[in-house]
Design a protein around this motif. Sequence first.
Motif, PDB file in Angstrom:
ATOM      1  N   UNK A 119       0.980  -1.262   0.031  1.00  0.00           N
ATOM      2  CA  UNK A 119      -0.175  -0.049   0.146  1.00  0.00           C
ATOM      3  C   UNK A 119       0.848   1.140   0.085  1.00  0.00           C
ATOM      4  N   UNK A 120       0.454   2.236  -0.649  1.00  0.00           N
ATOM      5  CA  UNK A 120       1.249   3.579  -0.638  1.00  0.00           C
ATOM      6  C   UNK A 120       0.904   4.269   0.554  1.00  0.00           C
ATOM      7  N   UNK A 121       1.739   5.128   0.937  1.00  0.00           N
ATOM      8  CA  UNK A 121       1.879   5.803   2.407  1.00  0.00           C
ATOM      9  C   UNK A 121       0.987   6.870   2.554  1.00  0.00           C
ATOM     10  N   UNK A 122       0.382   7.377   1.334  1.00  0.00           N
ATOM     11  CA  UNK A 122      -0.427   8.817   1.519  1.00  0.00           C
ATOM     12  C   UNK A 122      -1.428   8.718   2.650  1.00  0.00           C
ATOM     13  N   UNK A 123      -1.682   9.587   3.511  1.00  0.00           N
ATOM     14  CA  UNK A 123      -2.582   9.744   4.656  1.00  0.00           C
ATOM     15  C   UNK A 123      -3.965   9.585   4.192  1.00  0.00           C
ATOM     16  N   UNK A 124      -4.281  10.176   3.129  1.00  0.00           N
ATOM     17  CA  UNK A 124      -5.778  10.511   2.507  1.00  0.00           C
ATOM     18  C   UNK A 124      -5.964   9.620   1.124  1.00  0.00           C
ATOM     19  N   UNK A 125      -4.932   9.595   0.253  1.00  0.00           N
ATOM     20  CA  UNK A 125      -5.109   9.089  -1.204  1.00  0.00           C
ATOM     21  C   UNK A 125      -4.468   7.849  -1.391  1.00  0.00           C
ATOM     22  N   UNK A 126      -4.322   6.881  -0.528  1.00  0.00           N
ATOM     23  CA  UNK A 126      -3.431   5.667  -0.730  1.00  0.00           C
ATOM     24  C   UNK A 126      -4.062   4.607  -2.002  1.00  0.00           C
ATOM     25  N   UNK A 127      -3.106   3.948  -2.512  1.00  0.00           N
ATOM     26  CA  UNK A 127      -3.372   2.669  -3.305  1.00  0.00           C
ATOM     27  C   UNK A 127      -2.985   1.653  -2.756  1.00  0.00           C
ATOM     28  N   UNK A 128      -3.595   0.550  -3.169  1.00  0.00           N
ATOM     29  CA  UNK A 128      -2.938  -0.789  -2.611  1.00  0.00           C
ATOM     30  C   UNK A 128      -2.721  -1.656  -4.094  1.00  0.00           C
ATOM     31  N   UNK A 129      -1.829  -2.612  -4.129  1.00  0.00           N
ATOM     32  CA  UNK A 129      -1.594  -3.548  -5.218  1.00  0.00           C
ATOM     33  C   UNK A 129      -0.950  -4.629  -4.734  1.00  0.00           C
ATOM     34  N   UNK A 130      -1.241  -5.750  -5.669  1.00  0.00           N
ATOM     35  CA  UNK A 130      -0.807  -7.138  -5.480  1.00  0.00           C
ATOM     36  C   UNK A 130      -0.166  -7.549  -6.861  1.00  0.00           C
ATOM     37  N   UNK A 138       3.794   1.455  -5.992  1.00  0.00           N
ATOM     38  CA  UNK A 138       3.237   2.106  -4.782  1.00  0.00           C
ATOM     39  C   UNK A 138       4.311   2.850  -3.878  1.00  0.00           C
ATOM     40  N   UNK A 139       5.921   2.888  -4.444  1.00  0.00           N
ATOM     41  CA  UNK A 139       6.954   3.376  -3.892  1.00  0.00           C
ATOM     42  C   UNK A 139       6.869   5.071  -3.463  1.00  0.00           C
ATOM     43  N   UNK A 140       6.509   5.708  -4.300  1.00  0.00           N
ATOM     44  CA  UNK A 140       6.366   6.955  -4.376  1.00  0.00           C
ATOM     45  C   UNK A 140       5.037   7.463  -4.276  1.00  0.00           C
ATOM     46  N   UNK A 141       4.407   8.339  -3.165  1.00  0.00           N
ATOM     47  CA  UNK A 141       3.264   8.925  -3.167  1.00  0.00           C
ATOM     48  C   UNK A 141       3.597  10.200  -2.336  1.00  0.00           C
ATOM     49  N   UNK A 142       3.962  11.329  -2.794  1.00  0.00           N
ATOM     50  CA  UNK A 142       4.371  12.748  -2.142  1.00  0.00           C
ATOM     51  C   UNK A 142       2.930  12.857  -1.463  1.00  0.00           C
ATOM     52  N   UNK A 143       3.112  13.648  -0.359  1.00  0.00           N
ATOM     53  CA  UNK A 143       1.868  14.242   0.486  1.00  0.00           C
ATOM     54  C   UNK A 143       1.309  15.326  -0.486  1.00  0.00           C
ATOM     55  N   UNK A 151       2.528  10.277  -7.550  1.00  0.00           N
ATOM     56  CA  UNK A 151       1.420   9.402  -6.941  1.00  0.00           C
ATOM     57  C   UNK A 151       1.412   7.752  -7.940  1.00  0.00           C
ATOM     58  N   UNK A 152       0.936   6.924  -7.147  1.00  0.00           N
ATOM     59  CA  UNK A 152       0.631   5.565  -7.906  1.00  0.00           C
ATOM     60  C   UNK A 152       0.058   5.722  -9.340  1.00  0.00           C
ATOM     61  N   UNK A 153      -0.878   6.956  -9.427  1.00  0.00           N
ATOM     62  CA  UNK A 153      -1.605   7.250 -10.726  1.00  0.00           C
ATOM     63  C   UNK A 153      -0.509   7.659 -11.916  1.00  0.00           C
ATOM     64  N   UNK A 154       0.536   8.478 -11.436  1.00  0.00           N
ATOM     65  CA  UNK A 154       1.336   8.753 -12.368  1.00  0.00           C
ATOM     66  C   UNK A 154       2.302   7.603 -12.535  1.00  0.00           C
ATOM     67  N   UNK A 155       2.614   6.757 -11.739  1.00  0.00           N
ATOM     68  CA  UNK A 155       3.195   5.522 -12.094  1.00  0.00           C
ATOM     69  C   UNK A 155       2.596   4.732 -13.234  1.00  0.00           C
ATOM     70  N   UNK A 156       1.308   4.510 -12.796  1.00  0.00           N
ATOM     71  CA  UNK A 156       0.256   3.705 -13.561  1.00  0.00           C
ATOM     72  C   UNK A 156       0.335   4.150 -14.934  1.00  0.00           C
TER      73      UNK A 156
END
Length: 261
Positions: A119-130, A138-143, A151-156
């Motif tokens: 799971x990404x570590x953003x306190x409001x807008x996280x994503x999870x992946x398997x 999930x590694x980069x998720x700036x506040x 964010x994971x969206x940019x990575x996707x």
Amino acid sequence: MTDLPPTRASLAEDLTALGLRAGETVIVHSSLRAVGWVPGGRVAVVQSLLEVLGPAGTLVVPAQTMDNSDPRHWQRPPVPESWWPVIREQMPAFDPALTPPRGLGAVAEAVRTWPGAVRSDHPQASFAAVGAQAADLMATHDLESHLGERSPLGALERVGARVLLLGVGFDVCTAFHLAEYRAPVPKTEHSCAMLTAQGREWVTYTDVATTSDDFAQLGAAYEPTATLRRGAVGKADARLFPVAEAVAFAVGWLRVNRPPA
């Protein structure tokens, strides 16, 4: 002829017929109710997705926790103003392992808690992946990038992922939010409880003022031009389309259809 329920095997067949491929990365928005009663429920649905994606594929879901926010903005339901200081003081800090999403459905929650999920570590807008690329995505998720480039969206978008809307409409298509960072959309203050080097703190920061209020209209405009596969998965109407294409269309649409602030 008996109207049999969808099963893990039949859902995998439906997903393959829709065009989902082994080895790809897909972000899924879903309604278990729309899929229909399945033996094994949410677990069987996730198993069918992972079966089709295979060991080289990656399954991503939203895991947002927007209830970890300033109570003065709460509307569903609102809370008395006298409660606001208590909520800001006592709201537990976001914990990727513990904090549950809100209102994202049973399938998303099953993925979040799946063995090996990241799971990404953003306190409001996280994503999870398997899957194979889960950790990298999930590694980069700036506040200050809820749903933006870092964010994971940019990575996707960068890895050529696709979106699967499974029994839900474009109004919940998170990928469109990435376009809001490029349109651009005005910024606003956000607040939440999070862990910092000093421990649990109530933190305020600035980011884009995202909204999905017009995403249904945006999706209706995008669909006729889209590289999109549509079909039934179980009893659900499903759409499968590229993240990058949807975001590019949304940027242009937002610039025309959202008045400047």
